[in-house]
Design an enzyme around this catalytic site. Structure first.
Site, PDB file in Angstrom:
ATOM      1  N   TYR A 187      -1.080  -0.566  11.307  1.00 51.34           N
ATOM      2  CA  TYR A 187      -1.370  -1.168   9.986  1.00 51.34           C
ATOM      3  C   TYR A 187      -0.394  -0.886   9.085  1.00 51.34           C
ATOM      4  O   TYR A 187       0.181  -2.021   8.402  1.00 51.34           O
ATOM      5  CB  TYR A 187      -2.880  -0.923   9.548  1.00 51.34           C
ATOM      6  CG  TYR A 187      -3.095  -1.040   7.965  1.00 51.34           C
ATOM      7  CD1 TYR A 187      -3.031  -2.421   7.402  1.00 51.34           C
ATOM      8  CD2 TYR A 187      -3.048  -0.199   7.134  1.00 51.34           C
ATOM      9  CE1 TYR A 187      -3.038  -2.748   6.093  1.00 51.34           C
ATOM     10  CE2 TYR A 187      -3.018  -0.423   5.679  1.00 51.34           C
ATOM     11  CZ  TYR A 187      -3.146  -1.506   5.134  1.00 51.34           C
ATOM     12  OH  TYR A 187      -3.272  -1.851   3.901  1.00 51.34           O
TER      13      TYR A 187
ATOM     14  N   THR B 160       0.799  -1.377  -0.038  1.00 54.49           N
ATOM     15  CA  THR B 160      -0.092   0.033   0.111  1.00 54.49           C
ATOM     16  C   THR B 160       0.893   1.094   0.185  1.00 54.49           C
ATOM     17  O   THR B 160       1.930   1.212   0.563  1.00 54.49           O
ATOM     18  CB  THR B 160      -0.961  -0.162   1.476  1.00 54.49           C
ATOM     19  OG1 THR B 160      -1.453   1.429   1.310  1.00 54.49           O
ATOM     20  CG2 THR B 160      -0.045  -0.507   2.574  1.00 54.49           C
ATOM     21  N   ASP B 161       0.308   2.169  -0.470  1.00 48.43           N
ATOM     22  CA  ASP B 161       0.876   3.508  -0.529  1.00 48.43           C
ATOM     23  C   ASP B 161       1.284   4.222   0.845  1.00 48.43           C
ATOM     24  O   ASP B 161       2.207   5.136   1.101  1.00 48.43           O
ATOM     25  CB  ASP B 161       0.307   4.728  -1.294  1.00 48.43           C
ATOM     26  CG  ASP B 161      -1.267   5.180  -0.941  1.00 48.43           C
ATOM     27  OD1 ASP B 161      -1.818   4.237  -0.168  1.00 48.43           O
ATOM     28  OD2 ASP B 161      -1.864   5.643  -1.540  1.00 48.43           O
ATOM     29  N   GLU B 162       0.519   3.570   1.833  1.00 47.19           N
ATOM     30  CA  GLU B 162       0.558   4.192   3.287  1.00 47.19           C
ATOM     31  C   GLU B 162       1.732   3.814   3.839  1.00 47.19           C
ATOM     32  O   GLU B 162       2.100   4.499   5.011  1.00 47.19           O
ATOM     33  CB  GLU B 162      -0.758   3.599   4.143  1.00 47.19           C
ATOM     34  CG  GLU B 162      -1.954   3.842   3.524  1.00 47.19           C
ATOM     35  CD  GLU B 162      -3.346   3.592   4.349  1.00 47.19           C
ATOM     36  OE1 GLU B 162      -3.059   3.367   5.620  1.00 47.19           O
ATOM     37  OE2 GLU B 162      -4.410   3.351   3.710  1.00 47.19           O
TER      38      GLU B 162
ATOM     39  N   LYS C 294       2.474  -3.530   7.200  1.00 45.48           N
ATOM     40  CA  LYS C 294       2.828  -3.474   5.720  1.00 45.48           C
ATOM     41  C   LYS C 294       4.027  -3.307   5.482  1.00 45.48           C
ATOM     42  O   LYS C 294       4.736  -4.022   4.614  1.00 45.48           O
ATOM     43  CB  LYS C 294       1.811  -2.577   4.810  1.00 45.48           C
ATOM     44  CG  LYS C 294       0.270  -3.075   5.084  1.00 45.48           C
ATOM     45  CD  LYS C 294      -0.161  -4.641   4.724  1.00 45.48           C
ATOM     46  CE  LYS C 294       0.002  -4.518   2.980  1.00 45.48           C
ATOM     47  NZ  LYS C 294      -0.305  -6.010   2.602  1.00 45.48           N
TER      48      LYS C 294
HETATM   49  N1  LIG Z   1      -8.285  -1.702   0.103  1.00 47.21           N
HETATM   50  C1  LIG Z   1      -7.448  -0.829  -0.305  1.00 47.21           C
HETATM   51  O1  LIG Z   1      -7.672   0.365  -0.458  1.00 47.21           O
HETATM   52  C2  LIG Z   1      -6.048  -1.175  -0.430  1.00 47.21           C
HETATM   53  C3  LIG Z   1      -4.854  -0.206  -1.124  1.00 47.21           C
HETATM   54  C4  LIG Z   1      -3.705  -0.691  -1.260  1.00 47.21           C
HETATM   55  C5  LIG Z   1      -3.418  -1.960  -1.034  1.00 47.21           C
HETATM   56  N2  LIG Z   1      -3.896  -2.659  -0.358  1.00 47.21           N
HETATM   57  C6  LIG Z   1      -3.501  -4.012   0.078  1.00 47.21           C
HETATM   58  O2  LIG Z   1      -4.428  -4.887  -0.731  1.00 47.21           O
HETATM   59  C7  LIG Z   1      -4.515  -6.281  -0.132  1.00 47.21           C
HETATM   60  C8  LIG Z   1      -5.993  -6.778  -0.029  1.00 47.21           C
HETATM   61  O3  LIG Z   1      -6.548  -5.784   0.826  1.00 47.21           O
HETATM   62  P1  LIG Z   1      -8.428  -5.712   0.659  1.00 47.21           P
HETATM   63  O4  LIG Z   1      -8.833  -4.362   0.751  1.00 47.21           O
HETATM   64  O5  LIG Z   1      -8.833  -6.759  -0.434  1.00 47.21           O
HETATM   65  O6  LIG Z   1      -8.490  -6.640   2.100  1.00 47.21           O
HETATM   66  P2  LIG Z   1      -9.656  -7.294   2.707  1.00 47.21           P
HETATM   67  O7  LIG Z   1      -9.511  -6.823   4.396  1.00 47.21           O
HETATM   68  O8  LIG Z   1     -10.798  -7.142   2.179  1.00 47.21           O
HETATM   69  O9  LIG Z   1      -9.154  -8.644   2.416  1.00 47.21           O
HETATM   70  C9  LIG Z   1      -8.129  -9.507   3.146  1.00 47.21           C
HETATM   71  C10 LIG Z   1      -8.375 -10.920   2.959  1.00 47.21           C
HETATM   72  O10 LIG Z   1      -7.250 -11.521   3.476  1.00 47.21           O
HETATM   73  C11 LIG Z   1      -7.864 -12.607   4.257  1.00 47.21           C
HETATM   74  N3  LIG Z   1      -6.966 -12.863   5.337  1.00 47.21           N
HETATM   75  C12 LIG Z   1      -6.651 -12.031   6.443  1.00 47.21           C
HETATM   76  N4  LIG Z   1      -5.745 -12.790   7.167  1.00 47.21           N
HETATM   77  C13 LIG Z   1      -5.175 -13.796   6.456  1.00 47.21           C
HETATM   78  C14 LIG Z   1      -4.232 -14.766   6.882  1.00 47.21           C
HETATM   79  N5  LIG Z   1      -3.636 -14.745   7.902  1.00 47.21           N
HETATM   80  N6  LIG Z   1      -4.225 -15.942   6.001  1.00 47.21           N
HETATM   81  C15 LIG Z   1      -4.926 -16.198   4.894  1.00 47.21           C
HETATM   82  N7  LIG Z   1      -5.849 -15.081   4.731  1.00 47.21           N
HETATM   83  C16 LIG Z   1      -6.106 -14.037   5.406  1.00 47.21           C
HETATM   84  C17 LIG Z   1      -9.273 -12.200   4.957  1.00 47.21           C
HETATM   85  O11 LIG Z   1     -10.055 -13.306   5.460  1.00 47.21           O
HETATM   86  C18 LIG Z   1      -9.723 -11.487   3.507  1.00 47.21           C
HETATM   87  O12 LIG Z   1     -10.438 -12.368   2.924  1.00 47.21           O
HETATM   88  C19 LIG Z   1      -4.020  -5.861   1.689  1.00 47.21           C
HETATM   89  O13 LIG Z   1      -2.598  -6.626   1.526  1.00 47.21           O
HETATM   90  C20 LIG Z   1      -3.801  -4.470   1.503  1.00 47.21           C
HETATM   91  O14 LIG Z   1      -2.737  -4.109   2.614  1.00 47.21           O
HETATM   92  C21 LIG Z   1      -5.531  -2.357  -0.007  1.00 47.21           C
END
Ligand SMILES: NC(=O)c1ccc[n+]([C@@H]2O[C@H](COP(=O)([O-])OP(=O)(O)OC[C@H]3O[C@@H](n4cnc5c(N)ncnc54)[C@H](O)[C@@H]3O)[C@@H](O)[C@H]2O)c1
Length: 342
Positions: A149, A125-127, A153
């Protein structure tokens, strides 16, 4: 390609699985997901109807589960979306973030090295960069995360870097902007506001809402990750953003328009993140663009489409919004400031 998609039952991961099934007819996809509060089998019911896609319930930090899956499915590539992902939750409890976002990444790196996989794409993430008042973060910018968080990351990203330098593990890190689109768990800003506004409930705006986020549609983000998976260079980091900076109050104004609600439903609350609330994110994305990717979806049109999606998919979000995991978080986090308006 035999692909292991970790966290594939979540928001971005499930959209990525859909994209890969469409783009790569010969692929086999194994989804590994712990089904935390954020994972949901109804999110992937459609993709599991495809015989090329199979689901395993398990945690990425469980090295035995990961190894057995890699061997049984003859995995060649991993894309890791699995993470604890909510900043505000990390302010209430952060141990689970370290377990998944740092140790879990270590397990995937070890599996990639041990089994000689072609590629691990770790989605970040950009964060991790922290906040920037002017200009843009490049992939060389220092990591200055401000919440548990984003620090967890950053820990995963640094494990990836060290594995590449120390062992030549073919890992690539992507850093995406704030995503919006279908299937986002309704605790995050856009679906949280949309679902509450549709119910005529008050919504909490942190401070004056002047925090700037770089929004990207989830399918543009997924297409960027796909491009990196196919063409990215091991050991590199790729920023994936849409050059679409919006202050939170501007996003909220559009959501009010789209849900037909009055601004009186927006309640400004003292910022619960205090000093940890980053003022602005902005990324330079020349590196991923040089691979031939560019975002294709305009913000206004697709934000409207996203609001429509939530309106038409109440059967997906309503059970989540009424679940114990959701309600207890909302009560613990917003109860003190929203009070009776909760
Ligand atoms: N949502 C955003 O705006 C955003 C932006 C940039 C990056 N990201 C990154 O993208 C990725 C996905 O984000 P998202 O928004 O889809 O998240 P989300 O919270 O919707 O989904 C996370 C998924 O990971 C699973 N999970 C959590 N812990 C786990 C573990 N220990 N083992 C296996 N599965 C596990 C959860 O059950 C869930 O299905 C993350 O790594 C996040 O940091 C998200």
């Amino acid at each position: 390609m035999n692909l292991l998609v970790c966290g594939g039952a979540g928001f971005i991961g499930s959209n990525f699985v859909r994209l890969m099934l469409e783009r790569e007819p010969g692929c086999r996809i194994a989804i590994l997901d712990a089904l935390t509060y954020a994972g949901n089998m109804t999110t992937i019911a459609d993709v599991l109807a495809d015989p090329r896609c199979r689901f395993t319930h398990g945690q990425i930090q469980d090295a035995h589960t990961v190894a057995e899956l890699v061997k049984a499915k003859k995995i060649t590539h991993i894309v890791n979306f699995a993470a604890e992902t909510h900043n505000d939750r990390s302010l209430l409890e952060s141990g689970s973030f370290i377990q998944t976002d740092v140790f879990g990444v270590h397990v995937l790196l070890e599996a990639t090295r041990k089994f000689g996989l072609e590629r691990l794409v770790h989605v970040s993430t950009d964060e991790v960069y922290g906040s920037i008042a002017e200009g843009r973060f490049t992939e060389q910018s220092p990591l200055e995360p401000n919440t548990p968080y984003s620090a967890s990351k950053a820990g995963g990203d640094l494990q990836a870097r060290a594995h590449f330098v120390s062992f030549g593990t073919p890992v690539i890190v992507t850093r995406g902007g704030n995503n919006y689109g279908p299937f986002q768990y309704p605790e995050k800003l856009i679906p949280f506001f949309v679902t509450r506004l549709m119910d005529g409930k008050k919504v909490p705006l942190y401070g004056d809402g002047s925090q700037v986020r770089e929004w990207i549609h989830v399918m543009d983000h997924c297409e960027g990750i796909e491009k990196v998976l196919r063409k990215g260079e091991p050991g590199q980091v790729y920023n994936i953003g849409d050059d679409n900076e919006r202050a939170n109050h501007e996003v909220v104004r559009i959501l009010l328009e789209e849900t037909g609600r009055d601004a009186a439903l927006v309640k400004s609350i003292p910022d619960p993140r205090r000093g940890a609330h980053d003022k602005r994110y902005s990324m330079a994305c020349d590196r991923v663009r040089a691979l031939g990717w560019m975002p294709r979806r305009s913000f206004h049109e697709h934000l409207r489409e996203t609001v429509r999606w939530y309106r038409e998919h109440e059967a997906w979000w309503r059970p989540i919004a009424e679940s114990e995991a959701y309600e207890s978080f909302v009560k613990a986090f917003y109860g003190p400031s929203l009070g009776e308006d909760l």
